[in-house]
Design a protein around this motif. Structure first.
Motif, short mmCIF file in Angstrom:
data_model
loop_
_atom_site.label_atom_id
_atom_site.label_comp_id
_atom_site.label_asym_id
_atom_site.label_seq_id
_atom_site.Cartn_x
_atom_site.Cartn_y
_atom_site.Cartn_z
N GLY A 63 0.80 -1.21 0.00
CA GLY A 63 0.00 0.00 0.00
C GLY A 63 0.83 1.26 0.00
N LEU A 64 0.35 2.28 0.71
CA LEU A 64 1.03 3.57 0.76
C LEU A 64 2.37 3.46 1.48
CD1 LEU A 64 -1.87 6.00 1.77
CD2 LEU A 64 -1.05 5.46 -0.54
N THR A 65 3.30 4.27 1.06
CA THR A 65 4.55 4.45 1.79
C THR A 65 4.30 5.44 2.94
OG1 THR A 65 5.25 6.31 0.43
CG2 THR A 65 5.84 4.09 -0.34
N ASP A 66 5.33 5.66 3.76
CA ASP A 66 5.21 6.68 4.81
C ASP A 66 4.94 8.05 4.19
OD1 ASP A 66 5.63 4.79 6.76
OD2 ASP A 66 7.77 5.25 7.02
N ALA A 67 5.61 8.33 3.06
CA ALA A 67 5.36 9.61 2.38
C ALA A 67 3.93 9.68 1.87
CB ALA A 67 6.35 9.78 1.22
N GLY A 68 3.39 8.54 1.43
CA GLY A 68 2.01 8.51 0.98
C GLY A 68 1.04 8.81 2.11
N ARG A 69 1.30 8.27 3.27
CA ARG A 69 0.44 8.55 4.42
C ARG A 69 0.51 10.03 4.79
NH1 ARG A 69 2.75 3.49 5.39
NH2 ARG A 69 1.19 1.81 5.59
N ASP A 70 1.70 10.59 4.73
CA ASP A 70 1.85 12.02 5.01
C ASP A 70 1.11 12.86 3.98
OD1 ASP A 70 3.45 11.44 7.19
OD2 ASP A 70 5.35 11.82 6.14
N LEU A 71 1.12 12.41 2.72
CA LEU A 71 0.42 13.14 1.67
C LEU A 71 -1.08 13.14 1.93
CD1 LEU A 71 0.37 14.58 -1.09
CD2 LEU A 71 0.25 12.32 -2.16
N VAL A 72 -1.65 12.02 2.33
CA VAL A 72 -3.08 11.96 2.63
C VAL A 72 -3.43 12.95 3.73
CG1 VAL A 72 -4.95 10.51 3.52
CG2 VAL A 72 -3.34 9.60 1.83
N ALA A 73 -2.65 12.96 4.80
CA ALA A 73 -2.92 13.88 5.91
C ALA A 73 -2.80 15.34 5.47
CB ALA A 73 -1.96 13.59 7.07
N ALA A 74 -1.78 15.62 4.65
CA ALA A 74 -1.58 16.99 4.18
C ALA A 74 -2.71 17.43 3.27
CB ALA A 74 -0.24 17.11 3.48
N CYS A 75 -3.20 16.53 2.44
CA CYS A 75 -4.34 16.87 1.57
C CYS A 75 -5.58 17.12 2.41
CB CYS A 75 -4.58 15.75 0.57
SG CYS A 75 -3.36 15.66 -0.77
N ASN A 76 -5.82 16.27 3.42
CA ASN A 76 -6.95 16.51 4.32
C ASN A 76 -6.86 17.87 4.98
OD1 ASN A 76 -7.44 13.10 5.65
ND2 ASN A 76 -7.99 13.99 3.69
N ASP A 77 -5.68 18.25 5.41
CA ASP A 77 -5.50 19.54 6.09
C ASP A 77 -5.80 20.72 5.17
OD1 ASP A 77 -4.74 18.27 8.40
OD2 ASP A 77 -2.59 18.56 8.11
N ARG A 78 -5.50 20.57 3.88
CA ARG A 78 -5.63 21.69 2.94
C ARG A 78 -6.95 21.68 2.16
NH1 ARG A 78 -0.66 20.42 3.96
NH2 ARG A 78 1.06 21.93 3.83
N GLY A 79 -7.71 20.61 2.29
CA GLY A 79 -8.93 20.51 1.49
C GLY A 79 -8.64 20.12 0.06
N ILE A 80 -7.75 19.15 -0.13
CA ILE A 80 -7.44 18.60 -1.44
C ILE A 80 -8.03 17.20 -1.51
CG2 ILE A 80 -5.61 17.86 -3.02
CD1 ILE A 80 -3.79 19.97 -1.74
N VAL A 81 -8.81 16.92 -2.54
CA VAL A 81 -9.37 15.59 -2.72
C VAL A 81 -8.24 14.58 -2.89
CG1 VAL A 81 -10.70 14.12 -4.30
CG2 VAL A 81 -11.51 16.44 -3.74
N VAL A 82 -8.34 13.44 -2.24
CA VAL A 82 -7.44 12.32 -2.46
C VAL A 82 -8.18 11.32 -3.36
CG1 VAL A 82 -6.12 10.45 -1.42
CG2 VAL A 82 -6.32 12.65 -0.22
N ASP A 83 -7.70 11.18 -4.58
CA ASP A 83 -8.36 10.34 -5.58
C ASP A 83 -7.78 8.93 -5.53
OD1 ASP A 83 -9.67 9.30 -7.77
OD2 ASP A 83 -8.46 10.37 -9.24
N LEU A 84 -8.65 7.94 -5.34
CA LEU A 84 -8.20 6.55 -5.21
C LEU A 84 -8.14 5.81 -6.53
CD1 LEU A 84 -9.55 7.44 -2.39
CD2 LEU A 84 -9.48 5.02 -1.87
N ALA A 85 -8.49 6.46 -7.64
CA ALA A 85 -8.35 5.80 -8.94
C ALA A 85 -6.90 5.39 -9.15
CB ALA A 85 -8.79 6.75 -10.06
N HIS A 86 -6.69 4.21 -9.65
CA HIS A 86 -5.38 3.63 -9.96
C HIS A 86 -4.64 3.11 -8.74
CE1 HIS A 86 -5.19 4.52 -14.28
NE2 HIS A 86 -5.78 5.66 -14.00
N LEU A 87 -5.14 3.30 -7.53
CA LEU A 87 -4.52 2.68 -6.36
C LEU A 87 -4.87 1.20 -6.30
CD1 LEU A 87 -4.93 5.09 -3.29
CD2 LEU A 87 -2.81 4.02 -4.06
N ASN A 88 -3.94 0.41 -5.80
CA ASN A 88 -4.24 -0.99 -5.59
C ASN A 88 -5.06 -1.16 -4.30
OD1 ASN A 88 -2.35 -0.71 -3.55
ND2 ASN A 88 -0.79 -1.96 -4.53
N ALA A 89 -5.45 -2.38 -4.01
CA ALA A 89 -6.35 -2.62 -2.88
C ALA A 89 -5.73 -2.18 -1.55
CB ALA A 89 -6.72 -4.11 -2.82
#
Length: 351
Positions: A184-210
């Protein structure tokens, strides 16, 4: 079919790969009606397209995106990760191109980044454009340029396209196949999700694996969004969404934008444009029946996929809505699928 008066918000197009601002070299004009591609401003107006997510996708220039036949269908090797500096330069140029289109449009195109601006654009004759990154390769792994991208208008980011990067692992293209294809996500990926949540940026799950999907579902405080996807139970492509993933999207208050890409719609997985609109509506109906009409929308993939010949291009959006009506959806439900579900989810994410 009769043209529908309902304005459409579309969750995904790749038009920035092949357009230019008016009066500049390199690609077709966004302001002139062309036979090439699926989307330009005249065709958007004819089809009732009022707004959408305009994707920036960084291609692998030296990779052949070929399907290799298998006994049951096909598989496609994942392309390698792209160079970060090249990805950053390509993305900045594409975003600048969209801003030039806005500047040259005399108000006909608006780049919007909040619910108030989106509503204002939709109430006018302007086309509302929301910059989206289809794969986060242009984002620095330490997120040091995320605020710069936000200032450039980016309000939606898919951590990966179907290849690895610093943030996670994409799902390979395979039919029949499963999205359960790796870590799944790397540590940087987890940080990106949190940062997007903080800024109001949609996190799009298209093309992500399960595994990546599950990581975002566990981490994100926003509605789960798949900008362009389809139903695995109808077309068992590795790119499509399982019932469990559809349930998770609905439980979060999110949505899936049903793609027009025929290879992810047809039960046989074939990339054959001789595909009826009814096949697309099968996916709309499946999601609505399983998790509710509030969680299904449109995500065409115009200019990035082979779409059904009966749709043709953006002018065919009214025919898509007519086919949804013909399946028994009432007018309030058609408006939710065409526009209102996207507006609700974007508004909740941006709040």
């Amino acid at each position: 079919m009769t043209n529908a008066p309902v304005a459409v918000f579309d969750g995904h197009n790749d038009t920035l790969l092949d357009v230019r601002a008016d009066g500049r070299e390199g690609g077709r004009s966004f302001f002139e009606r062309r036979e090439a591609g699926h989307l330009d401003l005249p065709r958007a107006r004819d089809g009732g397209l009022a707004g959408g997510l305009f994707a920036v996708f960084v291609p692998n220039d030296d990779h052949e995106y070929d399907r290799e036949p298998t006994a049951e269908g096909y598989e496609m090797d994942l392309p390698p990760a792209v160079d970060r500096e090249r990805a950053r330069a390509f993305t900045y140029d594409a975003l600048a191109r969209l801003h030039r289109i806005r500047a040259d449009s005399d108000g006909a195109v608006r780049i919007v980044g909040d619910a108030e601006a989106l509503d204002a654009a939709l109430d006018s004759d302007a086309l509302a454009a929301i910059p989206h990154l289809e794969g986060a390769e242009a984002v620095a792994p330490d997120l040091s340029n995320l605020d710069l991208l936000y200032a450039a208008g980016v309000r939606s980011i898919g951590p990966v396209w179907s290849r690895p990067n610093a943030f996670g692992h994409g799902v390979r293209f395979e039919y029949p196949g499963t999205p359960d294809t790796g870590p799944g996500l790397t540590d940087a990926g987890r940080d990106l999700v949190a940062a997007c949540n903080d800024r109001g940026i949609v996190v799009d799950l298209a093309h992500l694996n399960a595994a990546g999907f599950e990581d975002v579902a566990a981490l994100s405080t926003d509605p789960l969004v798949v900008s362009h996807g389809a139903v695995h139970a109808i077309c068992p492509s590795s790119r499509n969404l399982t019932d469990e993933q559809l349930d998770a999207i609905a439980a979060s208050g999110g949505l899936v934008g049903i793609t027009f890409a025929v290879g992810f719609l047809r039960p046989d997985g074939e990339s054959d444009p001789d595909t009826p609109i009814a096949t697309l509506v099968d996916h709309v109906e499946y999601v609505a029946d399983r998790v509710g009409v509030d969680h299904v929308a449109l995500g065409s993939d115009f200019d990035g996929a082979t779409i059904p010949d009966p749709i043709g291009d953006a002018t065919g959006l009214s025919d898509v809505l007519a086919a949804i009506r013909d399946r028994g959806f009432d007018e309030d439900e058609v408006e939710k699928i065409a526009r209102d579900n996207w507006l609700r989810v974007l508004g909740e994410t941006w709040a």
